[in-house]
Design a protein around this motif. Sequence first.
Motif, mmCIF file in Angstrom:
data_model
loop_
_atom_site.group_PDB
_atom_site.id
_atom_site.type_symbol
_atom_site.label_atom_id
_atom_site.label_comp_id
_atom_site.label_asym_id
_atom_site.label_seq_id
_atom_site.Cartn_x
_atom_site.Cartn_y
_atom_site.Cartn_z
ATOM 1 N N LYS A 26 0.833 -1.198 0.000
ATOM 2 C CA LYS A 26 0.000 0.000 0.000
ATOM 3 C C LYS A 26 0.870 1.252 0.000
ATOM 4 C CE LYS A 26 -1.998 1.680 3.913
ATOM 5 N NZ LYS A 26 -2.981 1.853 4.996
ATOM 6 N N ALA A 27 0.464 2.253 -0.803
ATOM 7 C CA ALA A 27 1.169 3.544 -0.800
ATOM 8 C C ALA A 27 0.163 4.639 -0.466
ATOM 9 C CB ALA A 27 1.778 3.814 -2.172
ATOM 10 N N ILE A 28 0.638 5.648 0.277
ATOM 11 C CA ILE A 28 -0.219 6.788 0.610
ATOM 12 C C ILE A 28 -0.034 7.829 -0.500
ATOM 13 C CG2 ILE A 28 -0.716 8.580 2.331
ATOM 14 C CD1 ILE A 28 -1.180 5.678 3.303
ATOM 15 N N VAL A 29 -1.144 8.277 -1.085
ATOM 16 C CA VAL A 29 -1.055 9.128 -2.276
ATOM 17 C C VAL A 29 -0.346 10.452 -2.007
ATOM 18 C CG1 VAL A 29 -2.407 10.384 -4.006
ATOM 19 C CG2 VAL A 29 -3.071 8.082 -3.337
ATOM 20 N N GLU A 30 -0.627 11.063 -0.857
ATOM 21 C CA GLU A 30 -0.063 12.401 -0.617
ATOM 22 C C GLU A 30 1.375 12.373 -0.118
ATOM 23 O OE1 GLU A 30 -1.322 15.460 -1.318
ATOM 24 O OE2 GLU A 30 -2.872 14.303 -2.344
ATOM 25 N N SER A 31 1.956 11.176 -0.029
ATOM 26 C CA SER A 31 3.286 11.109 0.580
ATOM 27 C C SER A 31 4.272 10.525 -0.423
ATOM 28 C CB SER A 31 3.186 10.208 1.818
ATOM 29 O OG SER A 31 4.312 9.378 1.908
ATOM 30 N N ILE A 32 5.583 10.729 -0.179
ATOM 31 C CA ILE A 32 6.533 10.057 -1.077
ATOM 32 C C ILE A 32 7.285 8.961 -0.317
ATOM 33 C CG2 ILE A 32 6.828 11.917 -2.773
ATOM 34 C CD1 ILE A 32 9.326 12.757 -1.278
ATOM 35 N N GLU A 33 6.711 8.574 0.818
ATOM 36 C CA GLU A 33 7.299 7.453 1.564
ATOM 37 C C GLU A 33 7.179 6.174 0.736
ATOM 38 O OE1 GLU A 33 8.761 7.351 4.760
ATOM 39 O OE2 GLU A 33 8.824 9.466 4.207
ATOM 40 N N PRO A 34 8.141 5.237 0.891
ATOM 41 C CA PRO A 34 8.015 3.973 0.160
ATOM 42 C C PRO A 34 6.744 3.233 0.583
ATOM 43 C CG PRO A 34 10.159 4.153 1.232
ATOM 44 C CD PRO A 34 9.353 5.316 1.700
ATOM 45 N N PRO A 35 6.145 2.456 -0.314
ATOM 46 C CA PRO A 35 4.950 1.683 0.047
ATOM 47 C C PRO A 35 5.292 0.642 1.107
ATOM 48 C CG PRO A 35 5.392 1.576 -2.319
ATOM 49 C CD PRO A 35 6.557 2.243 -1.698
ATOM 50 N N GLN A 36 4.261 0.184 1.825
ATOM 51 C CA GLN A 36 4.449 -0.827 2.869
ATOM 52 C C GLN A 36 3.763 -2.117 2.455
ATOM 53 O OE1 GLN A 36 6.262 -0.120 5.820
ATOM 54 N NE2 GLN A 36 6.753 1.509 4.408
ATOM 55 N N MET A 37 4.375 -3.253 2.792
ATOM 56 C CA MET A 37 3.724 -4.541 2.534
ATOM 57 C C MET A 37 2.579 -4.725 3.528
ATOM 58 S SD MET A 37 5.325 -5.898 -0.001
ATOM 59 C CE MET A 37 4.576 -7.529 0.024
ATOM 60 N N LEU A 38 1.470 -5.311 3.072
ATOM 61 C CA LEU A 38 0.348 -5.612 3.970
ATOM 62 C C LEU A 38 0.361 -7.121 4.256
ATOM 63 C CD1 LEU A 38 -2.457 -3.441 2.323
ATOM 64 C CD2 LEU A 38 -0.795 -2.799 4.078
ATOM 65 N N GLU A 39 -0.290 -7.496 5.345
ATOM 66 C CA GLU A 39 -0.258 -8.916 5.722
ATOM 67 C C GLU A 39 -1.656 -9.524 5.714
ATOM 68 O OE1 GLU A 39 1.698 -9.360 9.470
ATOM 69 O OE2 GLU A 39 3.689 -8.894 8.637
ATOM 70 N N VAL A 40 -1.710 -10.754 5.268
ATOM 71 C CA VAL A 40 -2.938 -11.542 5.406
ATOM 72 C C VAL A 40 -2.497 -12.818 6.124
ATOM 73 C CG1 VAL A 40 -4.569 -12.957 4.117
ATOM 74 C CG2 VAL A 40 -4.225 -10.575 3.490
ATOM 75 N N ASN A 41 -3.267 -13.232 7.134
ATOM 76 C CA ASN A 41 -2.863 -14.377 7.979
ATOM 77 C C ASN A 41 -1.449 -14.178 8.528
ATOM 78 O OD1 ASN A 41 -5.223 -15.398 6.900
ATOM 79 N ND2 ASN A 41 -4.203 -16.791 5.474
ATOM 80 N N ASN A 42 -1.128 -12.924 8.864
ATOM 81 C CA ASN A 42 0.191 -12.589 9.417
ATOM 82 C C ASN A 42 1.360 -12.900 8.477
ATOM 83 O OD1 ASN A 42 -0.963 -11.722 11.856
ATOM 84 N ND2 ASN A 42 -1.179 -13.877 12.461
ATOM 85 N N LYS A 43 1.090 -12.964 7.188
ATOM 86 C CA LYS A 43 2.196 -13.207 6.260
ATOM 87 C C LYS A 43 2.180 -12.169 5.142
ATOM 88 C CE LYS A 43 3.709 -17.174 5.260
ATOM 89 N NZ LYS A 43 4.057 -18.555 4.941
ATOM 90 N N LYS A 44 3.383 -11.746 4.724
ATOM 91 C CA LYS A 44 3.468 -10.747 3.651
ATOM 92 C C LYS A 44 3.335 -11.398 2.282
ATOM 93 C CE LYS A 44 6.029 -7.132 6.023
ATOM 94 N NZ LYS A 44 6.194 -7.672 7.374
ATOM 95 N N ASN A 45 3.645 -12.683 2.195
ATOM 96 C CA ASN A 45 3.458 -13.408 0.935
ATOM 97 C C ASN A 45 2.643 -14.640 1.209
ATOM 98 O OD1 ASN A 45 6.035 -11.884 0.538
ATOM 99 N ND2 ASN A 45 5.716 -12.701 -1.509
ATOM 100 N N GLN A 46 1.748 -14.943 0.296
ATOM 101 C CA GLN A 46 0.898 -16.127 0.475
ATOM 102 C C GLN A 46 0.992 -17.001 -0.754
ATOM 103 O OE1 GLN A 46 -1.275 -17.023 2.832
ATOM 104 N NE2 GLN A 46 -1.176 -15.212 4.112
ATOM 105 N N ILE A 47 0.889 -18.287 -0.559
ATOM 106 C CA ILE A 47 0.662 -19.168 -1.690
ATOM 107 C C ILE A 47 -0.699 -18.752 -2.289
ATOM 108 C CG2 ILE A 47 0.115 -21.559 -2.317
ATOM 109 C CD1 ILE A 47 2.878 -21.648 -1.512
ATOM 110 N N THR A 48 -0.795 -18.694 -3.600
ATOM 111 C CA THR A 48 -2.086 -18.380 -4.217
ATOM 112 C C THR A 48 -2.961 -19.630 -4.125
ATOM 113 O OG1 THR A 48 -1.021 -16.825 -5.715
ATOM 114 C CG2 THR A 48 -3.210 -17.559 -6.333
ATOM 115 N N ALA A 49 -3.771 -19.667 -3.067
ATOM 116 C CA ALA A 49 -4.623 -20.844 -2.865
ATOM 117 C C ALA A 49 -5.947 -20.382 -2.289
ATOM 118 C CB ALA A 49 -3.934 -21.814 -1.904
#
Length: 646
Positions: A26-49
């Motif tokens: 996710k990136a905030i539109v009004e900012s130039i901060e780098p985007p942040q990874m979001l988590e699902v099930n406490n993981k930043k990467n998921q098997i596509t299942a």
Amino acid sequence: MTNNKSMEILETVGFDLGHGETAVAKAIVESIEPPQMLEVNNKKNQITALGWHPKLGYLVGEQALIQAGVTRLEISFKEKPKNDAKYRETLSTFVATYYRLLKESKQIEGGETTYFYVGCPSGWSVSDRTEYQKLLQSAGIDLLNVVPESRAAFMQAKEAGKLEYEKLLSSVLIVDIGSSTTDFTLVKSLQEIPIDFGSNILGASLIDKAIFERTLAKHEQKQLLEKVFAEYPHHQARCELACRKTKEDYFSNEQLYSDAQSFARGFESINEQIYFIPQVNKLIMEEILHQPLAALARKSWMQAFREAVKEAKEQLDKQGIVPKILLMTGGASRMKFTHQICQEIFPEPETFVRPDPEPERCIALGLARVGRWDLRATAFKQEVNKLVESNKLEELISRHIPELIELLTQPLANGLIENAVRPGIKDWQKNKIKTLADLETSMKNRAEDWLQGNIAQLIINNQCISWFNKKIQPDLAAETDPICRKFQIPRSSLRFEDSIDPAFVNPELRIGDAILAETVGLIVNVIIGGGTLASIITLVLTGHFTWPIALVYGASAIAAGMELNRKGVQDAIKANVDVPGWLRSSFLNDRKIDEMCERIQPELEQVFQEQLTANQEAFDKLIAKVEQGLETALSTKVQEAIILIQ
């Protein structure tokens, strides 16, 4: 997209829905901060299942795999849009579930304030992309855009500081090794051009499949397993994922497994008695990478990859393109041998191979950046257009026209004296010219020749450049600097700092040439065509030349009774008097010529000033031309500046 819409959008979400894995940033539109990874099930990467559980409903990622009691399991379902109801339902349910989990965990706002950017392979056609976008929007996300993953990889590399500005403007080859395909994309001056290979099925999941086949073939309960897999496909899906994890483990720690005794292992239990345990080490992996695969027309994975890179090289060679950088991304770019093959086929120092340090996050982060960039770039273009469409540019140029005239008068008056007046008088002094009428003609011709020649044009040129840089430039910067400040890009992005001398400016910006050629032509025309020249010559002859002659020759030369008014005397003298050659040099010696030229200079400047100022129409044309030139140049500048927006 309308502007008020972009004002409401607070965040852009990069959704990297991969065949093998899914990640979200996710990136905030009004900012130039780098985007942040979001988590699902406490993981930043998921098997596509996607799994279905009778009590818990839909589950995604690891949960779908681990949760006991899951009755349906779908993996590796991302592909080109097709009219298959099951495919469509799986995909949109997966996206809807992800969306719900991100909102419930308060990681995204959702609704009208969140804009989703989803990636797709760069080889997909526009209609594939549109179809895919509609399908994903049907999951309940209206604000959703599908963009090529290669663009995201490029944006991530650029922003994470891995690409210098010069290299960005040259060409970058992106090699995206995914689970189902390997995509090659050329990014040339920021436009992505997919390199097409027809049927592209060179994905790293073929390696998982090979590990799976090999493990199954060697399994002591092979027949029983085959039955189970046929009847319960989700068991096979789980075993294939175990093979995938084994492969990833191997390539993440290759040096550990070069020993014949150590293995990267996976594990999946079918029930209490039956286990599925894939294992690989260097020896086994070498074998797998070199074995002919049916899916690749009996070529091995290694061979097919090498040929694909070679083909990309040949296609680029045909166009005479040598990429400055080869960016590698996609989870499978962790396989070291792929770097070696790329570097071998695209050798340094012409091409630098840059593998992404976090390939599984690169696309999600890049997509979030692309989204933010799109919104900001659109708003930025609107701001500059607003400036162009207002009449500020025209006012700004008109305001400084008097100064342009002032800058031109002195050097032009000086040039005419040195190149037309003085040599003409010298010729008369040396008796090369008989009457003053001849002198007038000679001066006029010399003046025209000089004005149309290189030196006069260079003078006009340089004065215009100096006018543009000292007068127009700062006023224009006062209008564009606040726009640059607002979008957090360097002020120089919209400035014509270097001067409009075309030698210094990006060749695209022909503002210099166009305006200068026009101005020079226009001023030369005003002087020659507009009677300026005639008035100047009359001024010289009458005021400083004929009169002294009249006084000397007075009565003898002029019929008696003719009134001694300047005009009459001048005409009579001009036509009739041929001052004897021996008298000429004493009558007009060199010192007198110098004095005369000195006296003429301020008068000439005044005539110039008056004539140029009076010629309003010509300058209106000039204002319009300069304005047009500025607008064109600004729009080119905007295209370049857009790269700098974050």
